[in-house]
Write an enzyme that holds these catalytic residues in place. Sequence first.
Site, PDB file in Angstrom:
ATOM      1  CG  ASP A  16      37.148 -28.642 -36.308  1.00  7.27           C
ATOM      2  OD1 ASP A  16      38.321 -29.076 -36.233  1.00  7.27           O
ATOM      3  OD2 ASP A  16      36.239 -29.238 -36.912  1.00  7.27           O
ATOM      4  CG  HIS A  55      34.006 -33.204 -39.219  1.00  5.72           C
ATOM      5  ND1 HIS A  55      33.592 -34.019 -38.190  1.00  5.72           N
ATOM      6  CD2 HIS A  55      34.753 -33.978 -40.043  1.00  5.72           C
ATOM      7  CE1 HIS A  55      34.072 -35.235 -38.388  1.00  5.72           C
ATOM      8  NE2 HIS A  55      34.776 -35.243 -39.498  1.00  5.72           N
ATOM      9  CD  GLN A 105      40.848 -31.845 -42.376  1.00  6.30           C
ATOM     10  OE1 GLN A 105      41.907 -31.872 -43.002  1.00  6.30           O
ATOM     11  NE2 GLN A 105      40.255 -32.959 -41.967  1.00  6.30           N
ATOM     12  CE  LYS A 136      41.222 -35.050 -38.918  1.00  6.14           C
ATOM     13  NZ  LYS A 136      40.769 -36.206 -39.689  1.00  6.14           N
ATOM     14  CB  CYS A 181      31.962 -36.412 -40.855  1.00  4.77           C
ATOM     15  SG  CYS A 181      32.509 -38.091 -40.646  1.00  4.77           S
TER      16      CYS A 181
END
Lengths: 411, 151
Positions: A200, A123, A203, A226, A366
């Site tokens: 990261d 991303h 997700q 999220k 993104c």
Amino acid sequence: MNWQIEAIRRDFPILSHRINKERLAYLDNAATMQQPRPVTATVDRYYRYDHANVHRGVYTLSERATEAYEGVREKVRHFIHAHSADEIVFTRSTTESLNMVARGFGDQVVNAGDEIVISVAEHHSNLVPWQQLAERRGAKLKYIELNPDGSLDLENAAQQITAKTKIVAVAHVGNVIGVLNPMSALEALTHAVGAYLIVDGAQAISHLKVDVQALNADFYAFSGHKMGAPTGIGVLYGKAALLEQMAPVQYGGEMISQVTRTATTYKRAPLKFEAGTPNISGAIGLGAAVDYLDALGMNAIQTYEAQLMGPMLARIVAIDGVTVYGPQTAADRLGVVSFNIDGVHPHDVATGLDMLGVEVRAGHHCAQPLMQDLNVTATARASLAFYNNQADVDQLIDGIKQVKEFFLHES
Amino acid sequence: MSLDQMNELYREVVLDHAQHPHHKGHLGQESLHFTMENPTCGDVIDVATVVKDGQIDQLAFTGAGCTISQASASMMTVALLHRPVAEARRLIVSFSKMITGATINDQDQRALGDASLLASVAEFPARIKCATLAWHALDELLQREGSQEHE
């Protein structure tokens, strides 16, 4: 398994609202998740009864707010299995967490001629901060390529990660093709050369049990919104010693120990990274979201979502004239399916699906370098949460077929 | 709502312009061109023009994109080719107003031709940027052309 999907769905009032006069099938969870009642109620209760600024007042309300705010640090520690609550820094988002590491830590450990390694599927929030860091420090940004099926190419990773590598930054789970990256292999490669592993987790956090110690991640970033918390609250986990070493990137109140006319000393981590009044209500909402997910159980969530994902992916793949990006089977795939209807632009697809109550994302997500690799400018993307059900999947599949028919046969 | 509603947006004329665009291609070296990107989807449209004696003498576009952006670019070239720069810029303003739901006068509506059919985009706010992409690119070019002439 005993998954009370109807009871869970009742916790999310928005799911029973109609969109464009149709039943809502909310399938843009990778962008943001809906909020369960207990989170909304907790934030509401906080503002009604407990609101005050933290870490400064000696009065009861401020103590109460401080206790609640700091209590969330412990909840988050437990949720991601950190060693200590002091390793949990509250930020605005995954993006802010990653920028904070790139500035406060990256600038210290990356020098001219060093290398930073990321994957081509990152991303922009796990790409641009490293691109900027490389530029500031005269370092080189290198990319791990993907296998033809969209999974991360470990052989290539072994070539890209070298003695010159100082930072390896990768997504736990990709936001476009939803692949669960081979974290233990990446961890071994990273630490073998003495580099730092920055993950990261945006997700991953709502789809599987995250254990930062098992991952042996040096830093791990994620966003509250999220996982059912409000927007504007995020987390940066860092190993205690590394957070001590890391420099603050924002200065001001709350983060200082002592200020004179000429110099300032800072508090210890995590407070030295939280300048100014923090997002107290956001953190308190995050605590409620952690409680909610904990009550359901992350392993149960992963099992339920896999039951939805397998058939959903297979049914999209089976539609003639639809291209699915990434692995064509659901193994090691979490949450998202990106696809295109051949000959129809994804914006047109998303408008059509919206008319049918199906909310999906269309765009470059993104992740423009990945789009360039996939040789597309954009895709449509459907992404799941644990409150989605079979009816949502049926509505999506039926919608894709209708939209395809509309654009390819009616004209 | 069903897909019938989409017929408002994707009329046959719109689909036809998208599938068989007018004036799609490159112009010669004497042309000015400007590239605009829709940041949400990454679609890129490049508009090229040659202005002669205060009038749009040549006009074309290249690029790939959604039905709305492609159709709108095609309709724009048809509507604005050979018009005086000042009039073209006025029509660009009218088009922008129309696309955001304002009513425009009959004269402008007639002048916009097929492009006036895109008025229904106003009901799909997420798609307004798709529809205005080429028009903004041309406006930028005409603005530059204007400032060059004054130098």
